[in-house]
Design an enzyme around this catalytic site. Structure first.
Site, short mmCIF file in Angstrom:
data_model
loop_
_atom_site.label_atom_id
_atom_site.label_comp_id
_atom_site.label_asym_id
_atom_site.label_seq_id
_atom_site.Cartn_x
_atom_site.Cartn_y
_atom_site.Cartn_z
N LEU A 7 0.83 -1.20 0.00
CA LEU A 7 0.00 0.00 0.00
C LEU A 7 0.86 1.25 0.00
CD1 LEU A 7 -2.27 -1.37 2.78
CD2 LEU A 7 -3.16 -0.75 0.55
N CYS A 8 0.50 2.21 -0.85
CA CYS A 8 1.12 3.53 -0.74
C CYS A 8 0.10 4.54 -1.20
CB CYS A 8 2.43 3.62 -1.53
SG CYS A 8 2.22 3.70 -3.29
N SER A 9 0.50 5.81 -1.42
CA SER A 9 -0.55 6.78 -1.67
C SER A 9 -1.05 6.76 -3.11
CB SER A 9 -0.13 8.18 -1.25
OG SER A 9 1.11 8.49 -1.79
N GLY A 11 0.32 4.33 -5.48
CA GLY A 11 0.53 3.01 -6.06
C GLY A 11 1.50 3.01 -7.23
N THR A 14 5.25 1.70 -5.71
CA THR A 14 4.98 0.38 -5.14
C THR A 14 4.77 -0.65 -6.23
OG1 THR A 14 3.65 1.70 -3.64
CG2 THR A 14 3.78 -0.62 -3.18
#
Lengths: 101, 441
Positions: A7-9, A11, A14
């Site tokens: 998960l990241c802000s 994507g 990632t």
């Protein structure tokens, strides 16, 4: 099959990591499912994955998400920044698999 | 120095965590992200219509006749000139979503309230019309506020369970449509009340009032040179401790940027001089390679780095870097939480904003046209597209070189240290090898 969600802000970065992790899994002959999504997708996917890894750029969300995950007996961990930066797919994969066991 | 970083981390992480979990900020942020495709598509049509190249304009005029632009204006009006309508719906919908309320009902109620507050104009021979005056960028701020209030009132009723109850056996879809009835009536009545109240003031509408009292001054501050420096610094300092801050900070300022952007688009459509320098695309031109304009750093690494580690970070980061993704460099070099690299990381964007702002205000570089592109558009191309001529590409190249020169001395410090370590490890391994050989003999 082990299922890992990154998960990241946005994507973006990632999703590069996911590619590297899948390559590493392929080399080892492991069957895993790895996906990357934005943070807002966390709750609706809580049931579908074994472990949740956060990109280091959103590590401030860890405690909040981990609390929700723990209720379902799951864990949220932050990827080591250096491994993330150097895109060490094999190391991150190992980290994730160790967390599941 | 590392003490300072510790303090920064301690102070900034809670702030980020608060912003990250604040539902109102998230609602607004997401609403604007959802609108981006619409604005980019509008931009494409606008670019076709208004690309400021005389030869091209002449060619189009000769090929398609004098009315060729008016057809392309239709999609531009449907996107940019109606932005407040989209905002009124989306902000409420996205916010309601986070509170797990009926989000479509909330969006529609907000939109209806917005329209109640936006008076019709009577036109002789036509009837009542809704003019674009408050439906575009000028009405956006009010639309946002209405969206938030609508959801607040909606929540108030749902939380206290003041809803129309249906007997068992009624299908859930029907129940849902009745649930919005009481809060909806209240919301629209309040909007009407506000409309009547405003009619009796010198302003006439809530739009005029908010625009003059709040939106205009806030926007002037947010899109000034000083405001730009503050925006850029806020992003850099949050990233310094590893917080992905771009979308966070932009979430606050984007509505103001968008108003400037749309002003420029309207000027472009009319063939007038562009009024504003600061739009979102102004900053897209600064963040070459991502936060900290790390494409400059990559340039410096490519030319001067000696250490194997730094070189390999450069190699890994190069391709994503061209598309403005720089987590590999930020975490791999590392820059984040690294007291030496954080100095240029914070300084370079401030310098670049200054040179670019100066160059645009004295007319050396053209101003942003207002058209929007996806943020991964590579540097130099993005500058060219943003201002519509080569001056945009030139300023980016100049800024890249300035940035590289600022990064260089700091890069050399960590490069030297890293090289020294690598050499020592190599020496140690060599000795080990030699010892082993001795033993085997």
């Amino acid at each position: 099959m082990k299922k890992i969600l990154l998960l990241c802000s946005a994507g973006m970065s990632t999703s590069i990591i996911v590619k590297k992790m899948l390559e590493a899994a392929d080399k080892k002959g492991l069957e895993v499912e790895i996906k990357a999504m934005g943070l807002e997708m966390f709750q609706e996917n809580l049931g579908n994955y074994d472990i949740f890894l956060l990109g280091p750029q959103v590590k401030f969300k860890r405690d909040e998400l981990n609390k929700i995950a723990q209720e379902k007996g799951k864990r949220v961990e932050v990827i080591n920044p250096m491994d993330y930066g150097m895109m060490k797919g094999d190391k991150i994969l190992e980290f994730a698999l160790n967390l599941i066991d | 120095m590392s003490k300072l970083i510790e303090i920064l981390e301690e102070k900034l992480v809670p702030v980020a965590s608060w912003i990250g979990s604040n539902k109102h900020i998230n609602g607004i942020r997401r609403a604007f992200i959802l609108m981006m495709p619409l604005l980019m598509i509008g931009s494409i049509f606008l670019m076709i219509a208004a690309f400021p190249l005389p030869a091209y304009q002449k060619f189009m005029l000769e090929t398609f006749g004098p009315n060729w632009k008016s057809v392309l204006d239709i999609p531009v009006d449907a996107t940019f000139s109606l932005i407040a309508v989209y905002v009124a719906f989306l902000v409420a919908q996205q916010l309601a979503n986070q509170y797990k309320l009926d989000s479509v009902a909330a969006g529609l109620l907000s939109l209806a309230s917005f329209l109640i507050l936006t008076p019709l104009t009577k036109v002789e021979g036509v009837g009542s019309v809704l003019t674009f005056n408050w439906l575009g960028s000028k009405g956006m701020f009010v639309a946002m506020v209405i969206g938030i209030f609508t959801v607040s009132i909606f929540r108030f009723f749902v939380n206290r369970n003041i809803l129309i109850k249906m007997p068992d056996g009624v299908p859930p879809e029907v129940i849902k449509s009745f649930e919005a009835l009481i809060p909806g009536t209240v919301i629209l009545s309040l909007a009407l009340l506000l409309r009547i109240t405003m009619m009796n003031t010198e302003y006439g509408t809530i739009h005029d009032f908010i625009y003059k009292m709040l939106a205009l001054p806030l926007r002037a501050l947010g899109t000034s040179f000083i405001g730009s420096l503050m925006t850029v610094f806020a992003i850099s300092i949050l990233w310094s401790v590893g917080i992905n801050s771009g979308s966070m900070v932009n979430g606050f300022v984007r509505p103001f940027w968008l108003e400037n952007q749309i002003d420029n688009i309207n000027a472009l459509k009319e063939g007038l001089p562009l009024p504003h320098i600061i739009t979102e695309q102004f900053f897209d031109m600064i963040w070459m390679g991502g936060a900290g304009a790390t494409l400059s750093l990559l340039l410096a690494v490519g030319i001067f780095a000696k250490s194997r580690h730094i070189k390999s970070v450069g190699a890994i980061g190069a391709v994503p870097g061209i598309f403005n993704i720089n987590e590999p460099i930020l975490f791999g070099m590392p820059i984040i939480l690294n007291p030496i690299m954080l100095i240029p990381f914070n300084v370079v964007p401030l310098v670049m904003v200054t040179t670019q702002y100066l160059a645009m205000s004295i007319g050396l570089v053209s101003k942003p046209l207002g058209v929007a592109f996806p943020w991964p558009t590579p540097a130099v191309i993005s500058g060219f597209l943003t201002v519509g001529d080569l001056s945009g590409a030139m300023i980016q190249i100049v800024n890249l070189i300035i940035g590289a020169m600022i990064y260089l001395p700091f890069l050399r410090i960590i490069d030297k240290a890293s090289k020294y370590e690598e050499d020592k490890v190599a020496e140690f391994e060599k000795e080990e090898e030699a010892n082993k050989e001795l033993k085997t003999i």
